[in-house]
Design a protein around this motif. Structure first.
Motif, PDB file in Angstrom:
ATOM      1  N   LEU B  78     -32.661 -89.605 -74.880  1.00 15.05           N
ATOM      2  CA  LEU B  78     -32.454 -88.128 -75.919  1.00 15.05           C
ATOM      3  C   LEU B  78     -32.282 -88.371 -77.403  1.00 15.05           C
ATOM      4  N   ALA B  82     -33.933 -85.102 -79.552  1.00 19.21           N
ATOM      5  CA  ALA B  82     -33.303 -84.345 -80.324  1.00 19.21           C
ATOM      6  C   ALA B  82     -34.033 -83.560 -81.136  1.00 19.21           C
ATOM      7  N   SER B  86     -34.311 -79.600 -81.732  1.00 16.24           N
ATOM      8  CA  SER B  86     -33.992 -78.546 -82.999  1.00 16.24           C
ATOM      9  C   SER B  86     -34.692 -77.946 -83.418  1.00 16.24           C
ATOM     10  N   TYR B 136     -27.833 -78.676 -79.916  1.00 15.51           N
ATOM     11  CA  TYR B 136     -28.233 -79.683 -78.993  1.00 15.51           C
ATOM     12  C   TYR B 136     -28.037 -80.917 -79.529  1.00 15.51           C
ATOM     13  N   GLY B 137     -29.762 -79.908 -80.707  1.00 24.01           N
ATOM     14  CA  GLY B 137     -30.732 -81.419 -81.210  1.00 24.01           C
ATOM     15  C   GLY B 137     -29.007 -82.228 -82.351  1.00 24.01           C
ATOM     16  N   PHE B 140     -27.211 -84.221 -79.262  1.00 21.26           N
ATOM     17  CA  PHE B 140     -27.608 -85.165 -78.842  1.00 21.26           C
ATOM     18  C   PHE B 140     -29.012 -86.260 -79.996  1.00 21.26           C
ATOM     19  N   GLY B 141     -28.858 -85.674 -81.674  1.00 19.57           N
ATOM     20  CA  GLY B 141     -29.501 -86.451 -81.913  1.00 19.57           C
ATOM     21  C   GLY B 141     -28.485 -87.146 -82.719  1.00 19.57           C
ATOM     22  N   SER B 144     -27.581 -90.495 -79.030  1.00 19.49           N
ATOM     23  CA  SER B 144     -28.248 -91.069 -78.607  1.00 19.49           C
ATOM     24  C   SER B 144     -28.321 -92.110 -79.817  1.00 19.49           C
ATOM     25  N   ALA B 154     -22.341 -85.942 -84.937  1.00 21.76           N
ATOM     26  CA  ALA B 154     -22.105 -84.941 -83.648  1.00 21.76           C
ATOM     27  C   ALA B 154     -20.713 -84.131 -83.504  1.00 21.76           C
ATOM     28  N   SER B 158     -21.037 -79.700 -83.748  1.00 19.83           N
ATOM     29  CA  SER B 158     -20.688 -79.129 -82.093  1.00 19.83           C
ATOM     30  C   SER B 158     -19.876 -78.549 -82.203  1.00 19.83           C
ATOM     31  N   HIS B 234     -28.206 -87.609 -88.029  1.00 23.07           N
ATOM     32  CA  HIS B 234     -29.483 -88.100 -89.117  1.00 23.07           C
ATOM     33  C   HIS B 234     -29.496 -88.973 -89.541  1.00 23.07           C
ATOM     34  N   TYR B 237     -32.625 -91.551 -88.259  1.00 28.31           N
ATOM     35  CA  TYR B 237     -33.487 -90.947 -87.408  1.00 28.31           C
ATOM     36  C   TYR B 237     -34.315 -91.760 -89.036  1.00 28.31           C
TER      37      TYR B 237
END
Lengths: 391, 332
Positions: B78, B82, B86, B136-137, B140-141, B144, B154, B158, B234, B237
């Protein structure tokens, strides 16, 4: 058998962009709502108070710069006032007025950082740069008088480091004349902004009784409606001769504290205007040769003066036995120094009463039941500096 | 029998649009930094190229060569999925956006070609569906990475995207009712004389507010909220994965601005200048507005944001639909 509720623990800090230094707050969360907040301090502990016991009275001045590094001059002043009280030294009038000028400039500098970071924490990033534009001018002035921007150590025991340099007064006058307009500019950006109101009004409330029983001082106390200011209650440096108001809030929420500090910016400017008019000619050091450095041009020409400077610089001076406590109204609240002297050239005991430390202790009570975003807003609103909390 | 000329034309158009969008995305970062810089009495990037014009390229190269870190306890699948989730929907929306009318490319082509990749009769639905996928990006980001700050981001993301998507969709229904079509080209053509913003001023303002919320930009940048959640979804990331989230954000900004232009500001219509130029002017005025808002406003709190969405935006949107319907019925 009772079912234990489980909370999510979130470590906010010590490396967090909005905790104003290395403060860590352990948050117990229920969703986004705070069940409990525990501030953890000590990440910036340098042992200033213990160090002070092995340094001479003059050497200790530089440690005071590094307490609340946003307003170093007031810290110098508080320490020097304590030592002067112990030694019974009266400072000449010109030095007193310059001290007032410097403390009010520090207050403005500190409040500008507060406003910049408080707004940034709540998400308004542009104000940050506007505030730093003004603060830059103050730092330039400090550089003129002492050669240092952040840690000037300009205020010395018995007077000042040196007289004001040429051009300083012009710069100060220019700053004072334009500053009120700049405060109005900040006012325009925030004071009536609906999002700003939603984020600060009725958030982070502390009542007057609570504020007093927690021992809060400074704008955090005045925001709750308690009219208490050391400059009025226990004047030093001739503050009783200046005309200024002590702004107070009513509810004790973030917005009240915001308004109090905004008004203090204007009042400080008012004091500066009076000080400029009042500034007399005369010496800037008390005539106490055993503790005050000789003038620099004399040191360069005269062997006796050179020896004199060397003697004070290396060995310091002895202070009569006794103990003393002196405090000033710092930008954040009361900053006090408690010094015990055993008659030698170093303090026997050197303690600092920090308002940030006391104000922070009320944080868990203030943020209970509010949201994560409010913790950041409240930390910004009670205005702490970790350099003073951890010492 | 496959119509090869159509395939080739479409392929060329896809490549051209993709390249232009990526270039715009890259230079949007430069524009944003420059505009915010000047608002904040700074100058913005100055060193890479003339007035920092090569800055986006330098940033791209830097991000490309950064170490790609995947946290040990992350859900690897995921975590990699993610950023992809996006950016792909963000780029796919450009398939239906009408950049201009028919063109012969200064007489190079015999038959005029429409300046759009596809003309879909449910264009608006297609864009909103893809916008829904894009959230969803974020989810999930944030989930996960196995990081609490990311998780909070997140969750906020959402909740925010779902509530504001509703208000956003409701706000454009008035436009659809007036033009009687879901096809973006027909909507633009219906505005030849009078722009929809004249008929639907409330819807336009609501669209802009909800659009900013949908984009996760200040004052509604809840999922990132750098002063509260550090970087939100993020936070963990790095390298190109981070860049992909960023590119998706800027691509979405162009999409929201393009859609606003198409739905409310008459699309490519305008006097004297070529249609494409008019389209770009309108889009960039809106983008400037988004940047300006970011530089001016503080951030609202999460619960205030939800309150605004459900208690203010949705009722106003419904009222707007009702009033539009009523007026249309009375006029007929």
């Amino acid at each position: 058998m009772s079912e234990q509720k489980k909370y999510m623990t979130l470590n906010m800090g010590p490396q967090h962009p909005a905790t104003h230094g290395v403060l860590k707050v352990i948050l117990e969360l229920e969703g986004e709502v705070i069940h409990r907040a525990i501030p953890v301090i000590g990440h910036l502990h340098r042992g200033v108070e213990k160090l002070g016991e092995s340094k001479t009275y003059i050497q200790n001045i530089v440690y005071t710069d590094r307490l609340d590094y946003t307003s170093a001059m007031i810290n110098n002043l508080a320490y020097c006032l304590a030592v002067e009280k112990l030694m019974n030294i009266e400072v000449p009038e010109r030095a007193k007025v310059i001290r007032v000028i410097m403390s009010e400039l520090s207050r403005i500098a500190a409040h500008l950082i507060w406003l910049a970071t408080h707004a940034l924490d709540i998400g308004a990033m542009t104000l940050y740069f506007y505030c730093f534009r003004e603060r830059e001018k103050i730092l330039d002035m400090w550089e003129m008088v002492s050669g240092q921007r952040l840690t000037p150590s300009y205020i010395r025991i018995g007077g000042l480091l040196a007289d004001l340099p040429e051009g300083f007064m012009d710069k100060l006058k220019e700053f004072v004349d334009t500053f009120d307009a700049h405060v109005d500019e900040y006012d325009k950006l925030l004071s009536k902004n609906p999002i700003w109101l939603a984020r600060t009004k009725d958030i982070g409330i502390i009542s007057a009784e609570d504020a007093i029983s927690w021992g809060l001082t400074g704008p955090a106390l005045r925001g709750s409606g308690v009219k208490f200011d050391y400059r009025k209650a226990q004047p030093y440096c001739g503050y009783e001769e200046y005309e200024f108001d002590v702004p107070v809030g009513s509810k004790g929420d973030n917005y009240d504290r915001y308004l109090v500090r905004m008004e203090e910016l204007r009042q400080s400017n008012r004091i500066l205007k009076q000080a400029i008019k009042r500034l007399p000619e005369g010496p800037i050091k008390a005539h106490v040769p055993e503790i005050v450095f000789p003038d620099k041009d004399l040191v360069l020409k005269n062997i006796e003066a050179l020896i004199h400077q060397f003697k004070i610089g290396c060995g310091g001076f002895t202070v009569p036995k006794g103990e003393v406590y002196a405090s000033v109204e710092n930008a954040k609240g009361e900053l006090g120094f408690y010094i015990v002297s055993d008659g030698s050239s170093m303090p026997y005991r050197f303690r600092i009463k920090s308002s940030c430390f006391v104000n922070l202790s009320a944080l868990p009570e203030i943020v209970k039941g509010s949201m994560i975003a409010d913790v950041v807003a409240v930390i910004g609103s009670i205005d702490i500096v970790l350099g003073e909390i951890d010492r | 029998m496959i119509d090869w000329s159509l395939v080739i034309f479409t392929f060329v158009k896809v490549v051209v649009v993709f390249a232009c969008v990526m270039l715009c995305v890259a230079y949007l970062t430069w524009i944003e930094r420059k505009v915010i810089g000047h608002i904040q009495i700074r100058v913005g990037p100055m060193y890479a190229g003339w007035h920092g014009l090569l800055q986006p390229i330098a940033d791209g190269i830097k991000l490309f060569f950064k170490e790609d870190i995947i946290p040990r306890n992350a859900n690897k699948f995921l975590f990699i999925l993610a950023p992809t989730l996006s950016i792909i929907p963000a780029l796919m929306t450009f398939a239906v956006i009408p950049f201009g009318d028919y063109t012969t490319f200064f007489g190079l082509l015999k038959n005029p070609e429409p300046m759009r990749i596809a003309e879909l009769n449910v264009g608006i639905l297609y864009i909103f569906a893809l916008a829904g996928l894009g959230s969803y990006g974020v989810v999930f980001g944030g989930w996960s990475a196995n990081n609490k700050y990311a998780l909070m981001g997140a969750l906020r993301g959402s909740a925010q995207m779902i509530s504001y998507e509703l208000a956003l969709t409701l706000s454009v229904i008035g436009v659809i009712m007036i033009s009687g079509s879901l096809n973006l080209v027909e909507i633009v053509n219906a505005q030849k004389n009078v722009w929809n913003v004249v008929y639907q001023p409330v819807a336009f303002i609501m669209y802009l507010i909800c659009g900013i919320a949908e984009l996760n930009r200040t004052p509604f940048d809840m999922p990132e909220a750098e002063s509260e959640l550090v970087a939100g979804f993020h936070a963990d990331y790095s390298s190109m994965k981070f860049a992909m989230f960023f590119m998706a954000e800027y691509a979405n900004m162009i999409t929201v601005a393009s859609l606003a232009t198409t739905l409310f500001l008459g699309g490519w219509h305008g006097p004297f200048l070529p249609p494409l130029v008019w389209f770009m002017i309108k889009v960039f005025i809106l983008i400037f507005f988004f940047i300006w808002v970011r530089a001016t406003y503080p951030r609202v709190r999460f619960d205030q944001l939800m309150k605004l969405g459900w208690k203010v935006m949705v009722p106003i949107a419904l009222a707007n639909i009702f009033v539009t319907g009523l007026v249309m019925m009375l006029l007929n």
